[in-house]
Write a protein that holds these residues in place. Structure first.
Motif: not given
Length: 493
Positions: A389-395, A398-403, A427-432
């Motif tokens: 969950t935490n890694v997803y939040a980080v991603s 990152i996506q927000t800043e990229l936007k 984009m879909k996020k696949y984490i872990a």
């Protein structure tokens, strides 16, 4: 299969964020070790604004040593080594879980069978029996081989029934239909040869041919074929394979995505290949396919030339070629002598000095073959739901800043900006790991038909190949399922 690029990010960020204390400051032993490792890679003498890659990786590039079992080294490959050691620990050293699921027991058994070196001769005997039932190997059987009982198509289909999957004359796979997105289509594709087709097409005088012939002669010798039987037949086999290579390297259709055709067009009157029989058997159908069945033929010119070559080539040559290719497909599952011979031959092309240690080979094979089972074990030991969950939040950040960056940079045209933002949004996020593998019932259903109650690694491998093919055939029964967890693998897809 394990994609380790995301796992690199996952492992690093998990160590920092999977804590209940201050998430912005980590002073645990693991974090200190990671900080020390990163500092060892960074070359602070380089200005990051001038060469960020050299700044971030300069010391690593300068001091890293490529292991003798590898052709390269990277931070990802080092992490892969660590993950494989963890998988080995889970499969061997860690105590069995209470009421352990069958799919986990299968993974442990597969790993243990892979490690065994005393079953090679039995595997060779099993392989010879398979080849005999598929029409026989003239070089091996000598005067006892009966050409009247051999049909190359019957042999291909029988080997497929046993679990062999290599495309020797041509192959079949199920792919997404690029003309009708969201659907699948049957694809007929070109064969896999013993050498790169460009090398073979140069003819018998090219430098790469001699070691290939030596390899084939030695391989046959290790299987009990006497050298005096090989001389004339080996020339016929080699020239047949060279002819296939020359047909494949005809540049007219190279790198082109062909339009789909129909079974009716493929079955033109002059074709001597029984496509109805081939497709009906390969697809496990009770009825013939409709002539209007769409089919993607990867290289139609090759298929048409192959039809002619198959008509004029002696059955003995076709049988010898097919059985050599069959042995090569499963060489690593046979005796240690054959495994070494196979590695020594391929070493000339990949540059590795030594093969992987057996534990590493078996850990990678088990994860690749039973990836959800291994992923189920791995996530319970090394990746918590909170960490994911935490890694997803980080991603997300990152996506927000990229936007924000895409919306404000001045070097994007309006059209490019619109397309880029649309792609970012989709984009879909696949984490872990896919969350579905946490549920035992999903994995019990997925592995329900797998039966690894076999003595040898070869037999287990062929059984897994048969089940994998059944999963592939299921794609033809429905539309493409986007983001299907079964297509993503067990870890870090």
């Amino acid at each position: 299969r394990m994609s380790l690029n995301w796992l690199l990010l996952t492992t690093l960020v998990i160590k920092v964020l999977a804590r209940k204390e201050n998430p912005f400051l980590c002073d645990t032993q693991l974090c200190l070790e990671e900080s020390r490792r990163l500092k060892e890679y960074i070359d602070e003498s380089v200005n990051p604004c001038e060469d960020f890659h050299l700044f971030a990786c300069g010391k690593f590039v300068k001091h890293a040593t490529i292991p003798e079992t590898e052709t390269y080294i990277s931070t990802v490959s080092k992490l892969q080594e660590k993950v494989l050691k963890q998988i080995k620990t889970l499969l061997v050293d860690a105590p069995a879980l209470p009421s352990e699921p069958k799919f986990v027991t299968m993974a442990r058994d597969l790993y243990e069978t892979c490690l065994r070196k005393d079953l090679g001769n039995k595997s060779v005997a099993i392989l010879k029996q398979f080849m005999q039932e598929a029409g026989g190997w003239p070089l091996l059987e000598g005067g006892d081989w009966d050409s009247k009982k051999f049909d190359w198509l019957d042999a291909v289909l029988k080997l497929h029934e046993f679990g062999f999957r290599q495309a020797n004359f041509f192959g079949l796979k199920i792919v997404e239909n690029h003309e009708k997105p969201g659907t699948h289509i049957i694809e007929i594709h070109e064969p896999t040869l013993g050498l790169d087709a460009d090398f073979l097409a140069e003819g018998p005088k090219t430098n790469e041919i001699e070691p290939y012939v030596f390899y084939l002669v030695e391989l046959a010798s290790r299987l009990g074929i006497k050298e005096d039987k090989m001389k004339q037949e080996m020339s016929h086999i080699l020239y047949f394979e060279i002819e296939l290579a020359r047909m494949l390297t005809d540049g007219k259709e190279k790198n082109m995505v062909p339009p789909a055709t129909t079974l009716g067009n493929l079955k033109q009157k002059r074709s001597d290949i029984n496509w109805d029989k081939y497709l009906k058997s390969m697809l496990n159908r009770k009825e013939d396919l409709s002539p209007d069945e769409p089919i993607l033929v990867n290289k139609m010119s090759f298929i048409r030339k192959l039809e002619e070559v198959l008509k004029i080539t002696e059955k003995k040559t076709l049988a010898n070629f097919l059985m050599f290719r069959t042995v090569r497909e499963v060489a690593k599952f046979l005796t240690e002598h054959i495994r070494k011979l196979d590695f020594d031959f391929t070493r000339m092309y990949h540059g590795r000095l030594f093969p992987d240690p057996k534990w590493k080979e078996c850990a990678a094979y088990t994860e690749n073959s039973l990836d959800f089972a291994v992923g189920w074990l791995y996530t319970r030991k090394y990746i918590t739901p909170e960490a994911k969950t935490n890694v997803y939040a980080v991603s997300e950040r990152i996506q927000t800043e990229l936007k924000k960056s895409m919306e404000t940079v001045d070097w994007l045209t309006d059209e490019s900006r619109k397309l880029s933002l649309h792609k970012l949004d989709k984009m879909k996020k696949y984490i872990a790991y896919p969350k579905e593998i946490l549920h035992e019932t999903n994995l019990k259903d997925f592995y329900g038909k797998v039966n690894l109650n076999k003595e040898t690694w070869l037999e287990q491998h062929l059984e897994l190949a048969k089940v994998k093919w059944e999963h592939e055939l299921q794609k033809l029964e429905g539309a493409v399922v986007r983001h299907d967890w079964r297509e993503r693998g067990g870890l870090a897809r």
